[in-house]
Design a protein around this motif. Structure first.
Motif, PDB file in Angstrom:
ATOM      1  N   LEU A 130       0.788  -1.227   0.000  1.00 38.51           N
ATOM      2  CA  LEU A 130       0.000   0.000   0.000  1.00 38.51           C
ATOM      3  C   LEU A 130       0.818   1.274   0.000  1.00 38.51           C
ATOM      4  O   LEU A 130       0.352   2.318  -0.422  1.00 38.51           O
ATOM      5  CB  LEU A 130      -0.933   0.011   1.225  1.00 38.51           C
ATOM      6  N   ASN A 131       2.043   1.194   0.508  1.00 34.77           N
ATOM      7  CA  ASN A 131       2.793   2.433   0.695  1.00 34.77           C
ATOM      8  C   ASN A 131       4.295   2.169   0.612  1.00 34.77           C
ATOM      9  O   ASN A 131       4.822   1.351   1.338  1.00 34.77           O
ATOM     10  CB  ASN A 131       2.441   3.023   2.061  1.00 34.77           C
ATOM     11  N   ASN A 132       4.972   2.866  -0.280  1.00 33.83           N
ATOM     12  CA  ASN A 132       6.431   2.797  -0.391  1.00 33.83           C
ATOM     13  C   ASN A 132       6.990   4.044   0.261  1.00 33.83           C
ATOM     14  O   ASN A 132       7.105   5.084  -0.361  1.00 33.83           O
ATOM     15  CB  ASN A 132       6.850   2.735  -1.860  1.00 33.83           C
ATOM     16  N   THR A 133       7.338   3.949   1.535  1.00 38.78           N
ATOM     17  CA  THR A 133       7.752   5.117   2.297  1.00 38.78           C
ATOM     18  C   THR A 133       9.236   5.399   2.100  1.00 38.78           C
ATOM     19  O   THR A 133      10.067   4.511   2.254  1.00 38.78           O
ATOM     20  CB  THR A 133       7.473   4.913   3.798  1.00 38.78           C
ATOM     21  N   LEU A 134       9.544   6.638   1.756  1.00 36.19           N
ATOM     22  CA  LEU A 134      10.916   7.083   1.563  1.00 36.19           C
ATOM     23  C   LEU A 134      11.443   7.697   2.861  1.00 36.19           C
ATOM     24  O   LEU A 134      10.814   8.571   3.449  1.00 36.19           O
ATOM     25  CB  LEU A 134      10.981   8.130   0.450  1.00 36.19           C
ATOM     26  N   PHE A 135      12.597   7.227   3.311  1.00 35.40           N
ATOM     27  CA  PHE A 135      13.292   7.789   4.467  1.00 35.40           C
ATOM     28  C   PHE A 135      14.633   8.331   3.964  1.00 35.40           C
ATOM     29  O   PHE A 135      15.363   7.618   3.279  1.00 35.40           O
ATOM     30  CB  PHE A 135      13.551   6.728   5.534  1.00 35.40           C
ATOM     31  N   THR A 136      14.935   9.580   4.298  1.00 35.01           N
ATOM     32  CA  THR A 136      16.198  10.182   3.863  1.00 35.01           C
ATOM     33  C   THR A 136      16.887  10.868   5.030  1.00 35.01           C
ATOM     34  O   THR A 136      16.259  11.217   6.021  1.00 35.01           O
ATOM     35  CB  THR A 136      15.984  11.227   2.750  1.00 35.01           C
ATOM     36  N   LYS A 137      18.178  11.056   4.874  1.00 36.47           N
ATOM     37  CA  LYS A 137      18.982  11.744   5.882  1.00 36.47           C
ATOM     38  C   LYS A 137      20.226  12.291   5.193  1.00 36.47           C
ATOM     39  O   LYS A 137      20.727  11.695   4.254  1.00 36.47           O
ATOM     40  CB  LYS A 137      19.384  10.782   6.985  1.00 36.47           C
ATOM     41  N   VAL A 138      20.689  13.415   5.664  1.00 37.87           N
ATOM     42  CA  VAL A 138      21.947  13.978   5.186  1.00 37.87           C
ATOM     43  C   VAL A 138      23.022  13.624   6.215  1.00 37.87           C
ATOM     44  O   VAL A 138      22.894  13.964   7.391  1.00 37.87           O
ATOM     45  CB  VAL A 138      21.850  15.502   4.998  1.00 37.87           C
ATOM     46  N   LEU A 139      24.054  12.917   5.766  1.00 37.84           N
ATOM     47  CA  LEU A 139      25.148  12.533   6.640  1.00 37.84           C
ATOM     48  C   LEU A 139      26.270  13.561   6.532  1.00 37.84           C
ATOM     49  O   LEU A 139      26.540  14.083   5.452  1.00 37.84           O
ATOM     50  CB  LEU A 139      25.696  11.160   6.250  1.00 37.84           C
ATOM     51  N   THR A 140      26.889  13.834   7.649  1.00 35.15           N
ATOM     52  CA  THR A 140      28.036  14.738   7.678  1.00 35.15           C
ATOM     53  C   THR A 140      29.216  14.005   8.301  1.00 35.15           C
ATOM     54  O   THR A 140      29.102  12.841   8.698  1.00 35.15           O
ATOM     55  CB  THR A 140      27.715  16.012   8.487  1.00 35.15           C
ATOM     56  N   LYS A 141      30.320  14.675   8.411  1.00 37.10           N
ATOM     57  CA  LYS A 141      31.543  14.070   8.940  1.00 37.10           C
ATOM     58  C   LYS A 141      31.273  13.407  10.292  1.00 37.10           C
ATOM     59  O   LYS A 141      30.694  14.018  11.187  1.00 37.10           O
ATOM     60  CB  LYS A 141      32.624  15.137   9.089  1.00 37.10           C
TER      61      LYS A 141
ATOM     62  N   GLY B 271       6.882   5.795  -7.162  1.00 34.29           N
ATOM     63  CA  GLY B 271       5.664   5.872  -6.362  1.00 34.29           C
ATOM     64  C   GLY B 271       5.934   6.026  -4.881  1.00 34.29           C
ATOM     65  O   GLY B 271       5.061   5.770  -4.062  1.00 34.29           O
ATOM     66  N   SER B 272       7.138   6.440  -4.513  1.00 34.48           N
ATOM     67  CA  SER B 272       7.469   6.571  -3.093  1.00 34.48           C
ATOM     68  C   SER B 272       6.744   7.766  -2.481  1.00 34.48           C
ATOM     69  O   SER B 272       6.383   8.712  -3.159  1.00 34.48           O
ATOM     70  CB  SER B 272       8.971   6.712  -2.901  1.00 34.48           C
ATOM     71  N   LYS B 273       6.531   7.672  -1.186  1.00 30.26           N
ATOM     72  CA  LYS B 273       5.873   8.747  -0.449  1.00 30.26           C
ATOM     73  C   LYS B 273       6.751   9.117   0.729  1.00 30.26           C
ATOM     74  O   LYS B 273       6.952   8.282   1.594  1.00 30.26           O
ATOM     75  CB  LYS B 273       4.511   8.279   0.033  1.00 30.26           C
ATOM     76  N   PRO B 274       7.280  10.309   0.785  1.00 27.29           N
ATOM     77  CA  PRO B 274       7.200  11.382  -0.204  1.00 27.29           C
ATOM     78  C   PRO B 274       8.007  11.025  -1.450  1.00 27.29           C
ATOM     79  O   PRO B 274       8.848  10.128  -1.398  1.00 27.29           O
ATOM     80  CB  PRO B 274       7.812  12.580   0.519  1.00 27.29           C
ATOM     81  N   PRO B 275       7.754  11.697  -2.560  1.00 27.50           N
ATOM     82  CA  PRO B 275       8.474  11.386  -3.803  1.00 27.50           C
ATOM     83  C   PRO B 275       9.975  11.650  -3.681  1.00 27.50           C
ATOM     84  O   PRO B 275      10.402  12.539  -2.937  1.00 27.50           O
ATOM     85  CB  PRO B 275       7.857  12.331  -4.838  1.00 27.50           C
TER      86      PRO B 275
ATOM     87  N   LEU C 196      16.858  11.744  -9.019  1.00 25.89           N
ATOM     88  CA  LEU C 196      16.533  10.762 -10.059  1.00 25.89           C
ATOM     89  C   LEU C 196      17.238  11.068 -11.378  1.00 25.89           C
ATOM     90  O   LEU C 196      17.693  10.151 -12.067  1.00 25.89           O
ATOM     91  CB  LEU C 196      15.018  10.683 -10.273  1.00 25.89           C
ATOM     92  N   THR C 197      17.356  12.348 -11.741  1.00 25.07           N
ATOM     93  CA  THR C 197      18.037  12.687 -12.996  1.00 25.07           C
ATOM     94  C   THR C 197      19.513  12.299 -12.932  1.00 25.07           C
ATOM     95  O   THR C 197      20.070  11.823 -13.914  1.00 25.07           O
ATOM     96  CB  THR C 197      17.911  14.185 -13.336  1.00 25.07           C
ATOM     97  N   LYS C 198      20.127  12.471 -11.761  1.00 28.46           N
ATOM     98  CA  LYS C 198      21.531  12.070 -11.617  1.00 28.46           C
ATOM     99  C   LYS C 198      21.669  10.554 -11.594  1.00 28.46           C
ATOM    100  O   LYS C 198      22.596   9.998 -12.183  1.00 28.46           O
ATOM    101  CB  LYS C 198      22.124  12.673 -10.346  1.00 28.46           C
ATOM    102  N   ALA C 199      20.752   9.882 -10.906  1.00 27.28           N
ATOM    103  CA  ALA C 199      20.837   8.424 -10.786  1.00 27.28           C
ATOM    104  C   ALA C 199      20.651   7.738 -12.133  1.00 27.28           C
ATOM    105  O   ALA C 199      21.352   6.775 -12.456  1.00 27.28           O
ATOM    106  CB  ALA C 199      19.786   7.918  -9.803  1.00 27.28           C
ATOM    107  N   PHE C 200      19.691   8.218 -12.942  1.00 28.43           N
ATOM    108  CA  PHE C 200      19.401   7.589 -14.230  1.00 28.43           C
ATOM    109  C   PHE C 200      20.095   8.273 -15.397  1.00 28.43           C
ATOM    110  O   PHE C 200      19.971   7.839 -16.536  1.00 28.43           O
ATOM    111  CB  PHE C 200      17.887   7.541 -14.462  1.00 28.43           C
ATOM    112  N   GLN C 201      20.795   9.378 -15.123  1.00 23.93           N
ATOM    113  CA  GLN C 201      21.528  10.139 -16.131  1.00 23.93           C
ATOM    114  C   GLN C 201      20.652  10.539 -17.312  1.00 23.93           C
ATOM    115  O   GLN C 201      20.985  10.308 -18.472  1.00 23.93           O
ATOM    116  CB  GLN C 201      22.764   9.358 -16.594  1.00 23.93           C
ATOM    117  N   VAL C 202      19.492  11.124 -16.990  1.00 24.91           N
ATOM    118  CA  VAL C 202      18.565  11.628 -17.992  1.00 24.91           C
ATOM    119  C   VAL C 202      18.132  13.042 -17.570  1.00 24.91           C
ATOM    120  O   VAL C 202      18.485  13.510 -16.492  1.00 24.91           O
ATOM    121  CB  VAL C 202      17.319  10.717 -18.137  1.00 24.91           C
TER     122      VAL C 202
END
Length: 76
Positions: A15-26, A52-56, A62-68
């Motif tokens: 039902l839900n593809n949940t996106l979790f993100t974080k910015v890592l530093t030193k 279809g991730s939530k949040p997108p 995505l442009t960098k990952a797929f190089q488009v």
């Protein structure tokens, strides 16, 4: 190492593809673990998870990952 690294993962359920993100530093550490709930893995379609991730996922990522370009990502 120095600088920053934007990391993330998408959880999967039907039902839900949940996106979790974080910015890592030193000094930060990221450990990824994968668990399977049964011997029947089922089917996970990458396109549904990525687009279809939530949040997108950020279009720039995505442009960098797929190089488009952004137009193609937005049309997908």
């Amino acid at each position: 190492m120095e600088g920053t690294l934007h990391i993330g993962f998408i959880t999967y359920n039907q039902l839900n593809n949940t996106l979790f993100t974080k910015v890592l530093t030193k000094g930060d550490v990221f450990i990824g673990l994968a668990f399977l709930s049964s011997q029947n893995l089922g089917l996970i379609t990458i396109a549904n998870s990525v687009f279809g991730s939530k949040p997108p996922i950020n279009v720039d990522v995505l442009t960098k990952a797929f190089q488009v370009d952004n137009k193609l990502i937005n049309s997908l």
